[in-house]
Structure formats: C-alpha cells, structure tokens
Motif scaffolding. Structure first.
Motif, PDB file in Angstrom:
ATOM      1  N   GLU A 279       0.835  -1.208   0.000  1.00  0.00           N
ATOM      2  CA  GLU A 279       0.000   0.000   0.000  1.00  0.00           C
ATOM      3  C   GLU A 279       0.871   1.261   0.000  1.00  0.00           C
ATOM      4  O   GLU A 279       0.605   2.240  -0.704  1.00  0.00           O
ATOM      5  N   GLU A 280       1.943   1.200   0.814  1.00  0.00           N
ATOM      6  CA  GLU A 280       2.845   2.341   0.886  1.00  0.00           C
ATOM      7  C   GLU A 280       3.554   2.561  -0.456  1.00  0.00           C
ATOM      8  O   GLU A 280       3.720   3.706  -0.926  1.00  0.00           O
ATOM      9  N   LEU A 281       3.964   1.467  -1.085  1.00  0.00           N
ATOM     10  CA  LEU A 281       4.637   1.579  -2.387  1.00  0.00           C
ATOM     11  C   LEU A 281       3.706   2.078  -3.467  1.00  0.00           C
ATOM     12  O   LEU A 281       4.099   2.863  -4.368  1.00  0.00           O
ATOM     13  N   GLU A 282       2.448   1.632  -3.392  1.00  0.00           N
ATOM     14  CA  GLU A 282       1.484   2.105  -4.386  1.00  0.00           C
ATOM     15  C   GLU A 282       1.274   3.612  -4.275  1.00  0.00           C
ATOM     16  O   GLU A 282       1.197   4.342  -5.285  1.00  0.00           O
ATOM     17  N   LYS A 283       1.186   4.063  -3.030  1.00  0.00           N
ATOM     18  CA  LYS A 283       1.067   5.500  -2.786  1.00  0.00           C
ATOM     19  C   LYS A 283       2.293   6.232  -3.295  1.00  0.00           C
ATOM     20  O   LYS A 283       2.212   7.296  -3.950  1.00  0.00           O
ATOM     21  N   ARG A 284       3.464   5.657  -3.019  1.00  0.00           N
ATOM     22  CA  ARG A 284       4.723   6.270  -3.440  1.00  0.00           C
ATOM     23  C   ARG A 284       4.843   6.264  -4.962  1.00  0.00           C
ATOM     24  O   ARG A 284       5.349   7.220  -5.565  1.00  0.00           O
ATOM     25  N   ARG A 285       4.348   5.189  -5.633  1.00  0.00           N
ATOM     26  CA  ARG A 285       4.414   5.087  -7.089  1.00  0.00           C
ATOM     27  C   ARG A 285       3.589   6.196  -7.750  1.00  0.00           C
ATOM     28  O   ARG A 285       3.990   6.799  -8.752  1.00  0.00           O
ATOM     29  N   LYS A 286       2.429   6.462  -7.128  1.00  0.00           N
ATOM     30  CA  LYS A 286       1.596   7.544  -7.678  1.00  0.00           C
ATOM     31  C   LYS A 286       2.320   8.890  -7.575  1.00  0.00           C
ATOM     32  O   LYS A 286       2.257   9.710  -8.488  1.00  0.00           O
ATOM     33  N   GLU A 287       3.018   9.104  -6.431  1.00  0.00           N
ATOM     34  CA  GLU A 287       3.767  10.353  -6.258  1.00  0.00           C
ATOM     35  C   GLU A 287       4.885  10.463  -7.296  1.00  0.00           C
ATOM     36  O   GLU A 287       5.126  11.540  -7.879  1.00  0.00           O
ATOM     37  N   VAL A 288       5.593   9.303  -7.549  1.00  0.00           N
ATOM     38  CA  VAL A 288       6.673   9.310  -8.545  1.00  0.00           C
ATOM     39  C   VAL A 288       6.121   9.562  -9.942  1.00  0.00           C
ATOM     40  O   VAL A 288       6.721  10.281 -10.774  1.00  0.00           O
ATOM     41  N   MET A 289       4.941   8.945 -10.229  1.00  0.00           N
ATOM     42  CA  MET A 289       4.316   9.138 -11.538  1.00  0.00           C
ATOM     43  C   MET A 289       3.977  10.603 -11.773  1.00  0.00           C
ATOM     44  O   MET A 289       4.199  11.145 -12.880  1.00  0.00           O
ATOM     45  N   GLU A 290       3.475  11.260 -10.744  1.00  0.00           N
ATOM     46  CA  GLU A 290       3.151  12.680 -10.847  1.00  0.00           C
ATOM     47  C   GLU A 290       4.429  13.476 -11.111  1.00  0.00           C
ATOM     48  O   GLU A 290       4.430  14.423 -11.929  1.00  0.00           O
ATOM     49  N   LYS A 291       5.492  13.111 -10.430  1.00  0.00           N
ATOM     50  CA  LYS A 291       6.776  13.791 -10.620  1.00  0.00           C
ATOM     51  C   LYS A 291       7.282  13.569 -12.033  1.00  0.00           C
ATOM     52  O   LYS A 291       7.841  14.485 -12.671  1.00  0.00           O
ATOM     53  N   TYR A 292       7.080  12.332 -12.546  1.00  0.00           N
ATOM     54  CA  TYR A 292       7.520  11.988 -13.893  1.00  0.00           C
ATOM     55  C   TYR A 292       6.753  12.797 -14.935  1.00  0.00           C
ATOM     56  O   TYR A 292       7.308  13.302 -15.909  1.00  0.00           O
ATOM     57  N   LYS A 293       5.425  12.920 -14.676  1.00  0.00           N
ATOM     58  CA  LYS A 293       4.601  13.671 -15.619  1.00  0.00           C
ATOM     59  C   LYS A 293       5.003  15.144 -15.647  1.00  0.00           C
ATOM     60  O   LYS A 293       4.874  15.822 -16.677  1.00  0.00           O
ATOM     61  N   ARG A 294       5.481  15.614 -14.517  1.00  0.00           N
ATOM     62  CA  ARG A 294       5.888  17.020 -14.475  1.00  0.00           C
ATOM     63  C   ARG A 294       7.243  17.219 -15.139  1.00  0.00           C
ATOM     64  O   ARG A 294       7.741  18.318 -15.282  1.00  0.00           O
ATOM     65  N   GLY A 295       7.893  16.120 -15.523  1.00  0.00           N
ATOM     66  CA  GLY A 295       9.166  16.206 -16.212  1.00  0.00           C
ATOM     67  C   GLY A 295      10.350  16.370 -15.285  1.00  0.00           C
ATOM     68  O   GLY A 295      11.446  16.699 -15.746  1.00  0.00           O
ATOM     69  N   GLU A 296      10.139  16.102 -14.033  1.00  0.00           N
ATOM     70  CA  GLU A 296      11.250  16.226 -13.079  1.00  0.00           C
ATOM     71  C   GLU A 296      12.130  14.984 -13.148  1.00  0.00           C
ATOM     72  O   GLU A 296      11.640  13.876 -13.400  1.00  0.00           O
ATOM     73  N   PRO A 297      13.451  15.118 -12.897  1.00  0.00           N
ATOM     74  CA  PRO A 297      14.348  13.940 -12.933  1.00  0.00           C
ATOM     75  C   PRO A 297      14.030  12.956 -11.777  1.00  0.00           C
ATOM     76  O   PRO A 297      13.666  13.373 -10.680  1.00  0.00           O
ATOM     77  N   LEU A 298      14.168  11.634 -12.094  1.00  0.00           N
ATOM     78  CA  LEU A 298      13.874  10.587 -11.089  1.00  0.00           C
ATOM     79  C   LEU A 298      15.163   9.878 -10.645  1.00  0.00           C
ATOM     80  O   LEU A 298      16.067   9.674 -11.465  1.00  0.00           O
ATOM     81  N   SER A 299      15.192   9.524  -9.388  1.00  0.00           N
ATOM     82  CA  SER A 299      16.348   8.748  -8.873  1.00  0.00           C
ATOM     83  C   SER A 299      16.182   7.279  -9.265  1.00  0.00           C
ATOM     84  O   SER A 299      15.122   6.861  -9.751  1.00  0.00           O
ATOM     85  N   LEU A 300      17.252   6.484  -9.071  1.00  0.00           N
ATOM     86  CA  LEU A 300      17.198   5.043  -9.381  1.00  0.00           C
ATOM     87  C   LEU A 300      16.102   4.357  -8.573  1.00  0.00           C
ATOM     88  O   LEU A 300      15.369   3.509  -9.081  1.00  0.00           O
TER      89      LEU A 300
END
Length: 320
Positions: A279-300
């Motif tokens: 559940e925590e990872l799913e929540k975190r994945r949504k946050e990363v997806m939003e960051k990705y959509k905004r075009g921000e760089p992602l860590s490994l």
C-alpha cells in the motif's frame, strides 16, 4: 522403492495434527489468544513436573537412607549369625567332652561298685596290722631255724607260718583294695565336678544362643520392615516417574503446538507487513508518476518504484 521419512508434523499424534490443521483458519488475535492458553498450560505442567521432581528427589534420599540403615542391620545380622555358629560349635564340643566324661564316670562307678563288693568279702582284714603279722611270722621263722623241736611242734609251726603268709597276702590285698576304692572315689568325685562344670557351661552357652537367636529374629523382622518401606518408596518413585514421563510427553506436544502457533502468527505478521508495504509503495508510485509527468528527474529508487520492482524493494525494507 525407498519410503520417504515422515515430516515433523506427520510424527506428531493425531490430536496434535488436528489442532495444527485448525490454525490455518484462525486470525492473528485468535492465534495469540490460543498461544497464551498454551503458554499457561506449559507453565502449569512445568510447575507440576518441578514439584514431582522435588518430591522424587526427597523420596530417593529417604530410600537411600533406609537402604543404608538396612545395610547396617544386615551387617549386624551376619555378625550375630557368625557368633551363633561359634556358640553352636562350642556347645557341640562341650557336649562331646561331657559325653566322654559321663562315659568315663560310668566306668569308674562300675569299678568302684565292684571294688566295694570285693572289699565286703574280706570283711575287716584291711584293719589288721601288717607289721604285727609280719613280726609274728618272723618270730616263728626264727624259732623254726634256731630251735630243735619235736615233730609235732615243728609241724604246728610250719602250719602257722603258712597260715600267716596266706593271711598277710590277704591283708595286703585288702589294704590295696581299700586304697583302690579311695582312689576310685576321688576320681568319681573329680569326674562329677567336671561333669557339673561342663553342664553349667553348656547351660550358659545355651542361654547365650537363645539370646543370639532372639536378636537374629528381631533383626530379620526389622530388615523385613525396611524391605517393605523400601519397596513402597520404590513403587511411589516409579509412579511419580511415570507421571513425570507423561508430563514430559504432554510438554513436548504443547511445545509442538505452541511453536506452530507462533510460526503461524509470524507468517500473519509478515503478510500484514507485506500488505502494508504494498500500500505504501502504491502510494509512493503515484507520487513518482506525478513527478515523472511534471518532467522532473527521477532517482534510481524512484525508477524502480515506477517500473514495479516491488518485491525487491519490499524484501530489502523487510530485511532492514
């Protein structure tokens, strides 16, 4: 074909395996409640076993004490029996000696009786004086040798000498017979005293043997009482030992179930933690997806979350 060995659960009794089977349908709270019940049972049985072990320890100490006391009694019994055998041997020797004395005494009495009968036939000859008779004989012999006598007188002297010689011999024998009677009477008296002394010693030894026999009987009875007490203690110890074996078996079964319960609880906890991590990872994945959509760089790490490498991340987090 080689038969496969039974697993841990297959080696357990049917009722235990039945309980373990029911664990599959229980919740974590139900399992924890059941674990507490089994823990209390384990504590209770361990207390019972501890009490029985202490009781058995005391009973064994008591039995050792009784066995040592019995050993001392048995040693005393052997000693008293040796003493009895020695007394019996002394009694046998004394009775044999007394039999010989009595046999000799009987012979001396017969000799004395015969000597007295012989002495009665001679009357009072022993009382006559041998010196006078011998003096008279010497006078007659001197007269015969020194005097010239008529034939009749010579004949009377010869006859008198012959009579005196015969009388002197009879008197000598009578006196010897008296001495023999006196000696026999002294021997009979000595034998009687010896017989009486031996009889007294025999009676004393018989009394001692009686006392020893009474002590032997008392020791045998006491040893028998000790045997009964020792046997009773052994039976009681064996009964408690059997109960201890049964309690140990119960503990093994309770521990087996308790371990299975705790394994099941741990599995449920891990499953719960796994669900929470997902559940925590799913929540975190949504946050990363939003960051990705905004075009921000992602860590490994964010890339792994984004592309669904959940198992590796969850495994790492659970190990940490």
């Amino acid at each position: 074909m080689k038969q496969e060995s039974a697993g841990p659960q297959e080696a357990l009794p049917e009722e235990v395996r039945g309980v373990i089977e029911k664990l599959k349908d229980m919740s974590e709270d139900e399992l924890l409640k059941l674990a507490e019940e089994y823990r209390e049972k384990i504590i209770s049985i361990k207390d019972q076993r501890r009490t029985l072990v202490e009781e058995n320890r005391k009973l064994r100490a008591q039995r050792r004490r009784l066995i040592e006391e019995k050993r001392q009694l048995t040693s005393r019994l052997q000693e008293v029996r040796r003493k009895r055998n020695e007394l019996m041997e002394q009694l046998r020797q004394l009775k044999s000696e007394r039999d010989k004395i009595r046999e000799e005494l009987e012979k001396k009495r017969e000799q004395l009786q015969l000597a007295r009968k012989l002495a009665e036939k001679e009357g009072d000859l022993a009382k006559l004086s041998l010196k006078r008779l011998q003096r008279r004989l010497e006078d007659l012999e001197w007269r015969q040798m020194t005097s010239v006598l008529p034939p009749e007188a010579e004949k009377r002297i010869v006859e008198e000498i012959s009579r005196l010689e015969e009388l002197i011999e009879r008197v000598r024998k009578a006196k010897q017979q008296v001495l023999s009677i006196m000696e026999l009477e002294a021997e009979v008296k000595a034998l009687r005293l010896k017989n009486r002394d031996l009889t007294q010693r025999i009676n004393e030894i018989r009394e001692s043997i009686g006392e020893v026999k009474r002590e032997i009987q008392s020791l045998v009875e006491r040893i028998e009482e000790y045997n009964k007490k020792i046997d009773a203690l052994s039976e009681e110890i064996n009964e408690r030992s059997a109960i201890l074996d049964d309690l140990s078996r119960q503990l093994d079964l309770l521990y087996a179930v308790y371990r299975e319960i705790m394994v099941k609880v741990r599995e449920l906890k891990l499953a719960r933690q796994y669900r929470m991590s997902l559940e925590e990872l799913e929540k975190r994945r949504k946050e990363v997806m939003e960051k990705y959509k905004r075009g921000e760089p992602l860590s490994l790490q964010e890339l792994r979350i984004l592309y669904g490498e959940f198992d590796e991340i969850i495994g790492r987090s659970s190990r940490s």
